[in-house]
Design a protein around this motif. Structure first.
Motif, PDB file in Angstrom:
ATOM      1  N   SER A  30      31.375 -20.518 -65.415  1.00  0.00           N
ATOM      2  CA  SER A  30      31.072 -19.832 -66.645  1.00  0.00           C
ATOM      3  C   SER A  30      32.072 -20.626 -67.741  1.00  0.00           C
ATOM      4  O   SER A  30      32.981 -21.186 -67.400  1.00  0.00           O
ATOM      5  N   LYS A  62      36.737 -17.892 -71.819  1.00  0.00           N
ATOM      6  CA  LYS A  62      36.862 -16.885 -72.827  1.00  0.00           C
ATOM      7  C   LYS A  62      38.305 -16.823 -73.283  1.00  0.00           C
ATOM      8  O   LYS A  62      39.104 -17.431 -72.900  1.00  0.00           O
ATOM      9  N   ARG A  75      47.684 -12.414 -67.132  1.00  0.00           N
ATOM     10  CA  ARG A  75      47.202 -13.688 -66.485  1.00  0.00           C
ATOM     11  C   ARG A  75      48.189 -14.693 -66.216  1.00  0.00           C
ATOM     12  O   ARG A  75      47.966 -15.543 -65.185  1.00  0.00           O
ATOM     13  N   SER A 118      44.402 -20.763 -64.270  1.00  0.00           N
ATOM     14  CA  SER A 118      43.180 -20.507 -65.052  1.00  0.00           C
ATOM     15  C   SER A 118      43.301 -20.753 -66.555  1.00  0.00           C
ATOM     16  O   SER A 118      42.354 -20.652 -67.223  1.00  0.00           O
ATOM     17  N   ASN A 175      39.850 -19.902 -68.117  1.00  0.00           N
ATOM     18  CA  ASN A 175      38.599 -19.732 -67.284  1.00  0.00           C
ATOM     19  C   ASN A 175      38.666 -18.609 -66.632  1.00  0.00           C
ATOM     20  O   ASN A 175      39.539 -17.857 -66.479  1.00  0.00           O
ATOM     21  N   GLU A 176      37.237 -18.002 -66.261  1.00  0.00           N
ATOM     22  CA  GLU A 176      37.134 -16.946 -65.396  1.00  0.00           C
ATOM     23  C   GLU A 176      37.855 -16.998 -63.992  1.00  0.00           C
ATOM     24  O   GLU A 176      37.940 -18.083 -63.500  1.00  0.00           O
ATOM     25  N   GLU A 196      37.824 -15.755 -60.262  1.00  0.00           N
ATOM     26  CA  GLU A 196      36.715 -15.118 -59.356  1.00  0.00           C
ATOM     27  C   GLU A 196      37.214 -14.022 -58.627  1.00  0.00           C
ATOM     28  O   GLU A 196      38.386 -13.725 -58.051  1.00  0.00           O
ATOM     29  N   GLN A 197      36.590 -12.802 -58.877  1.00  0.00           N
ATOM     30  CA  GLN A 197      36.744 -11.567 -58.248  1.00  0.00           C
ATOM     31  C   GLN A 197      35.724 -11.292 -57.117  1.00  0.00           C
ATOM     32  O   GLN A 197      34.968 -12.253 -56.788  1.00  0.00           O
ATOM     33  N   ARG A 245      32.666 -10.434 -55.644  1.00  0.00           N
ATOM     34  CA  ARG A 245      31.203 -10.870 -56.379  1.00  0.00           C
ATOM     35  C   ARG A 245      30.260  -9.665 -56.366  1.00  0.00           C
ATOM     36  O   ARG A 245      29.501  -9.580 -57.393  1.00  0.00           O
ATOM     37  N   GLU A 261      41.540  -8.100 -66.004  1.00  0.00           N
ATOM     38  CA  GLU A 261      41.736  -9.094 -65.281  1.00  0.00           C
ATOM     39  C   GLU A 261      41.703  -8.620 -63.678  1.00  0.00           C
ATOM     40  O   GLU A 261      41.540  -9.622 -62.759  1.00  0.00           O
TER      41      GLU A 261
END
Length: 247
Positions: free
Chosen positions: A2, A5, A16, A23, A77-78, A80-81, A83, A151
């Motif tokens: 993706s 953001k 973060r 990221s 960048n996103e 990943e958590q 899904r 986050e």
């Protein structure tokens, strides 16, 4: 992958930096700010190896779409958590953990959503669930208000909320809605087992179908002149009562 953001504010960017520094693409900071908080933040960013870019307040406001950036923003960048909700629930079941979920029906204000995510994170909830058609999505304002919880707190937007609640029931999760006219209070309700707490938007409350899908309804005692609480405050009351009961 993706697209990147933007996060802004000391809390959101700081979380973060702490949880996923790899990221971060770059951090913009207001070069005219030389106070202790900014100096400490820059030191942390340098220790994490982040790329730092000086910027003025106007550039930061354009980047964030808000003047509430506190002099700090980051392109990231996103991360990943988990899904899906099913994946999360299967993990909890495998670990022998009773799920504690917050369900928001009709909460469309990003400030309210951000505050709810922050409360959910603080109380140890496992996820926040909302319908796609009647909810705010995660944006920079939500992330700022959430103070980093956007986050860390899984947020699942589902196509059909009533169907999702019924699927939770099939997993033996008790669906407890909040309503001003409920016969018993949240303090008189057992929240130690698998629970999904359902809260509606301030004023409107839950939609009728959502209410009908609940296994139980509880109220929050109101002793003063006001008739209701903001949804994030109500979420805090309910989630922290669940936390208290769970020891």
């Amino acid at each position: 992958m993706s697209s990147p953001k933007v996060l802004f504010g000391f809390h959101a960017v700081g979380v973060r930096l702490k949880t996923a520094p790899q990221s971060i693409i770059e951090i913009y900071y207001e070069s005219s700010r030389r106070d202790a908080r900014m100096r400490q933040f820059i030191d942390r960013a340098k220790e994490a190896g982040a790329r730092l870019i000086e910027a003025d307040s106007l550039r930061l406001a354009k980047l964030c779409g808000s003047h509430g950036h506190q002099g700090v923003a980051a392109r990231v960048n996103e991360v990943e958590q988990v899904r899906s909700l099913d994946e999360l629930l299967e993990q909890l079941e495998a670990d022998g953990i009773a799920p504690l979920l917050l369900v928001l029906d009709g909460v469309t204000d990003p400030h309210n959503l951000g505050a709810c995510l922050r409360v959910a994170d603080g109380a140890g909830a496992h996820a926040v669930i909302a319908p796609k058609d009647h909810a705010a999505g995660i944006n920079a304002t939500v992330a700022k208000v959430a103070s980093g919880a956007a986050e860390t707190m899984p947020y699942f937007m589902v196509t059909n909320l009533a169907r999702t609640l019924n699927e939770l029931k099939e997993r033996n999760i008790w669906i407890i809605g909040t309503s001003d006219d409920a016969d018993k209070t949240v303090y008189q309700t057992d929240l130690k087992g698998p629970v999904a707490l359902v809260l509606g938007a301030e004023g409107q409350g839950m939609r009728q179908l959502t209410r009908k899908t609940c296994d139980d309804l509880v109220s929050i005692p109101m002793k003063g002149a006001v008739e209701s609480l903001n949804v994030s405050v109500a979420s805090a009351v309910c989630l922290y009562e669940a936390l208290r009961q769970r020891g």
